[in-house]
Scaffold this active site. Structure first.
Site, mmCIF file in Angstrom:
data_model
loop_
_atom_site.group_PDB
_atom_site.id
_atom_site.type_symbol
_atom_site.label_atom_id
_atom_site.label_comp_id
_atom_site.label_asym_id
_atom_site.label_seq_id
_atom_site.Cartn_x
_atom_site.Cartn_y
_atom_site.Cartn_z
ATOM 1 N N GLU A 186 -1.342 10.478 -5.611
ATOM 2 C CA GLU A 186 -2.691 10.962 -5.284
ATOM 3 C C GLU A 186 -2.628 12.323 -4.600
ATOM 4 O OE1 GLU A 186 -4.951 8.421 -2.631
ATOM 5 O OE2 GLU A 186 -6.793 9.560 -2.956
ATOM 6 N N LYS A 228 -3.703 9.628 -9.523
ATOM 7 C CA LYS A 228 -5.031 9.457 -8.902
ATOM 8 C C LYS A 228 -5.522 10.823 -8.442
ATOM 9 C CE LYS A 228 -7.331 6.947 -5.168
ATOM 10 N NZ LYS A 228 -7.462 5.630 -4.549
HETATM 11 P P1 13P Z 1 -12.235 7.733 -1.889
HETATM 12 O O1 13P Z 1 -12.579 7.128 -3.215
HETATM 13 O O2 13P Z 1 -13.147 7.330 -0.791
HETATM 14 O O3 13P Z 1 -11.983 9.198 -1.968
HETATM 15 O O4 13P Z 1 -10.841 7.104 -1.448
HETATM 16 C C1 13P Z 1 -9.831 7.015 -2.358
HETATM 17 C C2 13P Z 1 -8.588 6.830 -1.621
HETATM 18 O O5 13P Z 1 -7.811 5.967 -1.930
HETATM 19 C C3 13P Z 1 -8.284 7.745 -0.515
HETATM 20 O O6 13P Z 1 -6.919 7.760 -0.318
#
Ligand code: 13P
Length: 360
Positions: A186, A228
């Site tokens: 991510e 992600k």
């Molecule tokens: P949000 O969808 O609120 O951005 O959070 C995703 C997430 O896993 C943050 O690390």
């Protein structure tokens, strides 16, 4: 030559995380972030309230119709429900995979005011072995990148920030695969700020190039990771906001330019978009670029090489959190609100979301 059993298992897990037009529920807020969200709606910030809230989310009836896996935080992975069943076991019994956030947060990057690098690599090998024993089959690590408009000095993000975060993500991903967990990667380009959509596209492309270069360098098996990313959107403070179609087109183009087709799935974060915007934009990606799209002329249509799914925290949870507000009597209504958001996003993955579905 047949593949090692461990890599087949990892690939099966990765495929299961994005299968069937379903997504992931991120409920892995750190204790301090969860407490902040509780404080904003007047909920007591105790371990037992966090447990009660996570139990509410995980026990939502029919959630597995739309959700393939839940991302937990260490505290939740070790907590029991009111009847003494581990919360992770409840998720598995309902047919959902269990994931675990393993980074220890974004810390100030020395020499680069306002920028951060995510920490948590020390001791990670041993922690991952423990999480596997506790039933986790995938993990998550988030790096944060704060963009500034082009031409502003000092340039943000710096290459130091991009490279440090990409390197950490790749080291984490290699350790996850060694331990039998699929890494969710991510790298979040934040929505805070007044940058344009074009600037977000430019920075996201730069970040994803760097991340995949580092993944290859560290020998990570691309067939067993889930990306992600952020959607490509203008900053919240930018006067020039864009339509769902503009966001969808910029996001898909950026991903086509940067993400190898070997990657089994992409699951977006919501990043502070409203719940409805996140669903609407995800839907636009599928209506414009999905298999039945007519928006792109057939001679120029690329079949997307990966499923596009969701791994939202706020855009799935927020309506439910507001309704629950810490009150046991509001539990069922809060669960309906979570299920509704999960269903809206499942519809979006098929290009079937609409304002009518939203209003049901
Ligand atoms: P949000 O969808 O609120 O951005 O959070 C995703 C997430 O896993 C943050 O690390």
């Amino acid at each position: 030559m047949s593949e090692p059993v461990a890599s087949v298992a990892l690939q099966e897990t990765a495929a299961a995380m994005v299968a069937g037009h379903r997504g992931l529920l991120a409920m892995d807020e750190s204790i301090s972030t969860c407490n902040k969200r509780f404080a904003s709606v007047g909920i007591a910030q105790t371990e037992d309230m966090r447990r009660a809230y996570r139990e509410l989310l995980i026990t939502t009836p029919a959630l597995a119709e739309c959700i393939n896996g839940v991302i937990l935080v260490d505290e939740t992975l070790r907590q029991m429900s009111t009847d003494g069943t581990p919360l992770a076991q409840i998720a598995r019994n309902a047919g959902m995979l269990v994931g675990i956030k393993v980074d220890t947060g974004a810390k100030a990057l020395a020499g680069h005011p306002g920028e951060h690098v995510t920490e948590g690599l020390d001791g990670l090998r041993e922690r991952l072995q423990d999480y596997f024993r506790l039933g986790a089959r995938f993990a998550k690590w988030r790096g944060v990148i704060a963009p500034a408009p082009a031409g502003r000095w000092p340039e943000r993000p710096s290459s130091a920030c991009i490279e440090a975060n990409a390197h950490a993500l790749a080291r984490y991903a290699a350790l996850c695969q060694e331990a039998g967990l699929v890494p969710i990667i991510e790298p979040e380009v934040l929505m805070d700020g007044d940058h344009t959509l074009a600037r977000c596209a430019e920075v996201t492309e730069q970040v994803l190039h760097s991340v995949f270069e580092q993944l290859v360098c560290q020998g990570v098996m691309l067939e067993a990771v889930i990306l992600k990313p952020n959607m490509v959107v203008a900053g919240l403070g930018c006067a020039d906001q864009n339509t769902a179609e503009e966001v969808a087109a910029a996001t898909v183009l950026c991903l086509l330019r940067t993400v190898p087709g070997a990657v089994p799935g992409i699951a977006f974060l919501s990043g502070g978009q409203t719940a409805v915007d996140a669903s609407c934009r995800l839907n636009a990606m599928h209506t414009m670029f999905g298999p039945s799209s007519t928006a792109v002329p057939s001679n120029r249509r690329h079949p997307l090489p990966w499923p596009l799914s969701f791994s939202f925290a706020r855009a799935l949870q927020h309506p439910a959190l507001d309704i629950w507000a810490g009150q046991h009597a509001h539990r069922a209504e809060a669960q309906s609100a979570l299920l509704h958001r999960a269903r809206c996003n499942r519809a979006a993955l098929q290009g079937l979301w609409s304002l009518e579905i939203e209003a049901r």
